[in-house]
Every structure is written in C-alpha cells, then in structure tokens.
Design a protein around this motif. Structure first.
Motif, PDB file in Angstrom:
ATOM      1  N   LEU A   5       0.831  -1.202   0.000  1.00 57.31           N
ATOM      2  CA  LEU A   5       0.000   0.000   0.000  1.00 57.31           C
ATOM      3  C   LEU A   5       0.870   1.259   0.000  1.00 57.31           C
ATOM      4  O   LEU A   5       0.572   2.236  -0.697  1.00 57.31           O
ATOM      5  CB  LEU A   5      -0.925  -0.009   1.215  1.00 57.31           C
ATOM      6  CG  LEU A   5      -1.925   1.149   1.320  1.00 57.31           C
ATOM      7  CD1 LEU A   5      -2.843   1.179   0.107  1.00 57.31           C
ATOM      8  CD2 LEU A   5      -2.739   1.029   2.600  1.00 57.31           C
ATOM      9  N   TYR A   6       1.933   1.215   0.785  1.00 60.53           N
ATOM     10  CA  TYR A   6       2.866   2.345   0.842  1.00 60.53           C
ATOM     11  C   TYR A   6       3.455   2.645  -0.533  1.00 60.53           C
ATOM     12  O   TYR A   6       3.479   3.795  -0.983  1.00 60.53           O
ATOM     13  CB  TYR A   6       3.980   2.038   1.843  1.00 60.53           C
ATOM     14  CG  TYR A   6       5.236   2.850   1.676  1.00 60.53           C
ATOM     15  CD1 TYR A   6       5.287   4.196   2.039  1.00 60.53           C
ATOM     16  CD2 TYR A   6       6.397   2.262   1.152  1.00 60.53           C
ATOM     17  CE1 TYR A   6       6.453   4.942   1.881  1.00 60.53           C
ATOM     18  CE2 TYR A   6       7.556   3.001   0.999  1.00 60.53           C
ATOM     19  CZ  TYR A   6       7.590   4.335   1.359  1.00 60.53           C
ATOM     20  OH  TYR A   6       8.734   5.067   1.203  1.00 60.53           O
ATOM     21  N   GLN A   8       2.354   1.834  -3.496  1.00 64.82           N
ATOM     22  CA  GLN A   8       1.334   2.299  -4.435  1.00 64.82           C
ATOM     23  C   GLN A   8       1.034   3.787  -4.223  1.00 64.82           C
ATOM     24  O   GLN A   8       0.997   4.566  -5.181  1.00 64.82           O
ATOM     25  CB  GLN A   8       0.046   1.477  -4.269  1.00 64.82           C
ATOM     26  CG  GLN A   8       0.144   0.042  -4.755  1.00 64.82           C
ATOM     27  CD  GLN A   8      -1.115  -0.762  -4.450  1.00 64.82           C
ATOM     28  OE1 GLN A   8      -1.976  -0.330  -3.678  1.00 64.82           O
ATOM     29  NE2 GLN A   8      -1.225  -1.936  -5.054  1.00 64.82           N
ATOM     30  N   GLU A   9       0.816   4.164  -2.972  1.00 63.91           N
ATOM     31  CA  GLU A   9       0.481   5.562  -2.683  1.00 63.91           C
ATOM     32  C   GLU A   9       1.680   6.476  -2.913  1.00 63.91           C
ATOM     33  O   GLU A   9       1.529   7.602  -3.399  1.00 63.91           O
ATOM     34  CB  GLU A   9      -0.031   5.701  -1.250  1.00 63.91           C
ATOM     35  CG  GLU A   9      -0.418   7.116  -0.837  1.00 63.91           C
ATOM     36  CD  GLU A   9      -1.549   7.707  -1.664  1.00 63.91           C
ATOM     37  OE1 GLU A   9      -1.802   8.922  -1.517  1.00 63.91           O
ATOM     38  OE2 GLU A   9      -2.177   6.970  -2.456  1.00 63.91           O
ATOM     39  N   ARG A  12       1.927   7.235  -6.556  1.00 65.37           N
ATOM     40  CA  ARG A  12       0.887   8.193  -6.953  1.00 65.37           C
ATOM     41  C   ARG A  12       1.283   9.611  -6.551  1.00 65.37           C
ATOM     42  O   ARG A  12       1.158  10.555  -7.343  1.00 65.37           O
ATOM     43  CB  ARG A  12      -0.455   7.822  -6.310  1.00 65.37           C
ATOM     44  CG  ARG A  12      -1.628   8.672  -6.799  1.00 65.37           C
ATOM     45  CD  ARG A  12      -2.867   8.466  -5.964  1.00 65.37           C
ATOM     46  NE  ARG A  12      -2.755   9.064  -4.647  1.00 65.37           N
ATOM     47  CZ  ARG A  12      -2.943  10.350  -4.390  1.00 65.37           C
ATOM     48  NH1 ARG A  12      -3.234  11.198  -5.385  1.00 65.37           N
ATOM     49  NH2 ARG A  12      -2.828  10.827  -3.169  1.00 65.37           N
ATOM     50  N   LEU A  13       1.793   9.759  -5.334  1.00 61.50           N
ATOM     51  CA  LEU A  13       2.207  11.082  -4.865  1.00 61.50           C
ATOM     52  C   LEU A  13       3.414  11.599  -5.640  1.00 61.50           C
ATOM     53  O   LEU A  13       3.515  12.794  -5.913  1.00 61.50           O
ATOM     54  CB  LEU A  13       2.519  11.030  -3.370  1.00 61.50           C
ATOM     55  CG  LEU A  13       1.329  10.788  -2.440  1.00 61.50           C
ATOM     56  CD1 LEU A  13       1.811  10.544  -1.015  1.00 61.50           C
ATOM     57  CD2 LEU A  13       0.347  11.951  -2.488  1.00 61.50           C
ATOM     58  N   ARG A 207       4.800   5.835   6.786  1.00 60.62           N
ATOM     59  CA  ARG A 207       3.670   6.725   7.037  1.00 60.62           C
ATOM     60  C   ARG A 207       4.122   8.190   7.044  1.00 60.62           C
ATOM     61  O   ARG A 207       3.433   9.064   6.516  1.00 60.62           O
ATOM     62  CB  ARG A 207       3.027   6.354   8.375  1.00 60.62           C
ATOM     63  CG  ARG A 207       1.693   7.044   8.659  1.00 60.62           C
ATOM     64  CD  ARG A 207       1.160   6.590  10.005  1.00 60.62           C
ATOM     65  NE  ARG A 207       0.941   5.163  10.022  1.00 60.62           N
ATOM     66  CZ  ARG A 207      -0.189   4.566   9.602  1.00 60.62           C
ATOM     67  NH1 ARG A 207      -1.175   5.308   9.139  1.00 60.62           N
ATOM     68  NH2 ARG A 207      -0.311   3.265   9.649  1.00 60.62           N
ATOM     69  N   ILE A 210       4.634   9.446   3.406  1.00 60.12           N
ATOM     70  CA  ILE A 210       3.348   9.633   2.736  1.00 60.12           C
ATOM     71  C   ILE A 210       2.662  10.895   3.263  1.00 60.12           C
ATOM     72  O   ILE A 210       2.170  11.733   2.491  1.00 60.12           O
ATOM     73  CB  ILE A 210       2.449   8.406   2.948  1.00 60.12           C
ATOM     74  CG1 ILE A 210       3.043   7.167   2.253  1.00 60.12           C
ATOM     75  CG2 ILE A 210       1.028   8.679   2.468  1.00 60.12           C
ATOM     76  CD1 ILE A 210       3.120   7.266   0.766  1.00 60.12           C
ATOM     77  N   ASN A 211       2.634  11.052   4.586  1.00 57.92           N
ATOM     78  CA  ASN A 211       1.950  12.197   5.190  1.00 57.92           C
ATOM     79  C   ASN A 211       2.605  13.518   4.803  1.00 57.92           C
ATOM     80  O   ASN A 211       1.922  14.505   4.501  1.00 57.92           O
ATOM     81  CB  ASN A 211       1.924  12.050   6.708  1.00 57.92           C
ATOM     82  CG  ASN A 211       1.029  10.910   7.162  1.00 57.92           C
ATOM     83  OD1 ASN A 211       0.186  10.419   6.413  1.00 57.92           O
ATOM     84  ND2 ASN A 211       1.203  10.473   8.399  1.00 57.92           N
ATOM     85  N   ALA A 214       2.046  14.285   0.950  1.00 54.54           N
ATOM     86  CA  ALA A 214       0.642  14.617   0.712  1.00 54.54           C
ATOM     87  C   ALA A 214       0.326  16.013   1.244  1.00 54.54           C
ATOM     88  O   ALA A 214      -0.396  16.782   0.601  1.00 54.54           O
ATOM     89  CB  ALA A 214      -0.266  13.577   1.360  1.00 54.54           C
TER      90      ALA A 214
END
Length: 273
Positions: A5-6, A8-9, A12-13, A207, A210-211, A214
């Motif tokens: 999941l990490y 993939q996201e 995208r970012l 995390r 990603i945070n 984003a």
C-alpha cells in the motif's frame, strides 16, 4: 503501513510531485522546503522520496557543512541566502538556519546573545522571504527516544550505513531533554502564522513520508501543466560512416558477466573488455 500500500500511494504522490515540478517551472515559482528534526528522524529518507523522479536542475537538495571561518564572520543567514531558489526552482534544505536553535544552542557552538538574536531575527527573515514571493514550507520530523535509539543501533550494525552515525548523533542520546527544550523554545518564537511548523510523526517511516508529501502537495495551488508532445524522428539512413574497430577503445570489463557465470546463469556472455 503495509509495504504494498505504501509503494502504491508513494508512486501516486510522486507522480503529483512531477506535476508540481512542471507547474513550478511554468509559473516561475520559488519553493523552499525546510526539513528539520532530531537525528535519525527520517529527514533524509523523505527528501530522497520527494526528489526521486524530479529533475535535479529544478529540485535541488542543500545540506550545508559546518560554516567556514569566513562564514562565521558573516551575518548568520547569509550563507543560506546564497542557496535560495531562482524562479522555477525548488530547494529542499536538509537542515537549515534552524541549526542555531538546535545543535548550536545545545552543544554550545553559539553564544547566548547569538542564540537570542536568531530567535528574534528568524521570523523577520522568513517574513521577508515570503513577502518576496518565496513559498516556504517547514517540516519538523518527530521521533521517539526508543525509536531513535533503535535506528542508531541499526546503523551501527550496518557497514553500509555506519557513516550516518557521528559523535554528534550519539550526543543527542545523552542530551535528549536539552534538545527537547531547545525545540520547544524554538517553536514558541518561530511557529508563527506567516511561516508555521508542520510536525511529522516519523516513528513509522513509510507513514511519515506519505503524510509529509501529501501535505506539501495540499498546500500549493499547482495544476497539471500541458507539456508539448515529443515525438522521435525517423532515424536517417547511413551515409557510409564506419566506426573505428572496437579494440581501439577501452571498454570496462564485463563484471556482470562474471557474476552471471559465478552464479550459474544461463545464456552466452560476451566480453566487452
């Protein structure tokens, strides 16, 4: 955060970061992103993921060494001013002018007068940058004492990462509370509406990355810039040019082929030596 999941996201970012880069270039935006936090908090890993697919001529990482004797005689912010972006550029500061409020304060590398002057001047300095049109974002990567020590021990046990552990890093263990106090006082003076701090909980590195990415994207009014299409022209027919014999040039040895043979990989191996 689960690895699949990490990834993939993150991808995208990162695609959005490429769009951001195109917008920065097209609009002549000047973007400065400050990465601060305790040692081993994950700043470098986050910067690496931000810049992975960006043009290094547009997105530049700045990690300044200790000041020279001449720089010590300058206005404190002077050597950082030299690193600020021109129109269409992004600068990511892997540590910044906030060294004075952190390591210099705790380790006694500056006087109390210099420290107090910094706390007074810093918000003024940053307001000047913003009034000049620079987009300034500040991120503080927060890590627990337990997780920091775990990462230090992991570095100590890994020959490939041992260079990342310096005597200054080990000092941060014994001076944990002093660094906490310095950070809290720094926030009192520099976490202001014009240029607020954004805290990233980085005990979970995936995390945190990603945070942070984003959030950065959410604070900028970027748009998808239409890039002129590029097409490859047909390769023209040969005009009779003959390349010189291969044995007149020095080719690097086929180390990859040697590794394949050693590990029993199939297929012919052509030596380039």
């Amino acid at each position: 955060m689960k690895k699949v999941l990490y990834e993939q996201e993150l991808l995208r970012l990162q695609n959005e970061l490429v769009k951001l880069q195109s917008w920065v270039r097209a609009e002549g935006v000047r973007l400065v992103v400050v990465f601060e936090g305790r040692d081993a908090a994950g700043k470098g890993g986050a910067i690496k993921r931000v810049t992975e697919y960006l043009n290094p001529r547009v997105a530049r990482i700045v990690a300044l060494p200790a000041p020279t004797e001449r720089q010590r005689g300058q206005w404190y912010f002077q050597r950082y001013v030299e690193q600020l972006p021109a129109a269409g550029e992004i600068v990511l500061l892997d540590r910044s002018w906030y060294n004075r409020a952190g390591v210099e304060k705790v380790m006694g590398f500056c006087t109390d007068q210099e420290y107090r002057q910094f706390l007074h001047q810093c918000p003024i300095f940053e307001r000047m940058l913003i009034e000049a049109g620079i987009e300034l974002r500040k991120y503080w990567f927060s890590v627990s004492d337990v997780e920091q020590e775990r990462r230090f021990r992991a570095r100590l046990a890994d020959p490939m990462r041992r260079w990342k552990l310096s005597p200054m890093d080990t000092e941060s263990i014994s001076r944990w509370e002093e660094y906490s106090q310095a950070k809290d006082e720094m926030f009192v003076h520099t976490d202001v509406p014009d240029s607020p701090w954004h805290v990233v909980d980085s005990d979970d590195k995936r995390r945190a990355r990603i945070n942070m990415i984003a959030h950065l994207l959410s604070t900028l009014p970027y748009r998808d810039v239409t890039v002129p299409p590029v097409s490859l022209p047909p390769r023209p027919p040969s005009k009779g040019y003959q390349r010189p014999p291969r044995d007149l040039q020095r080719y690097v040895p086929d180390h990859a082929g040697a590794v394949e043979r050693k590990n029993g990989s199939g297929g012919p191996v052509r030596s380039l030596a």
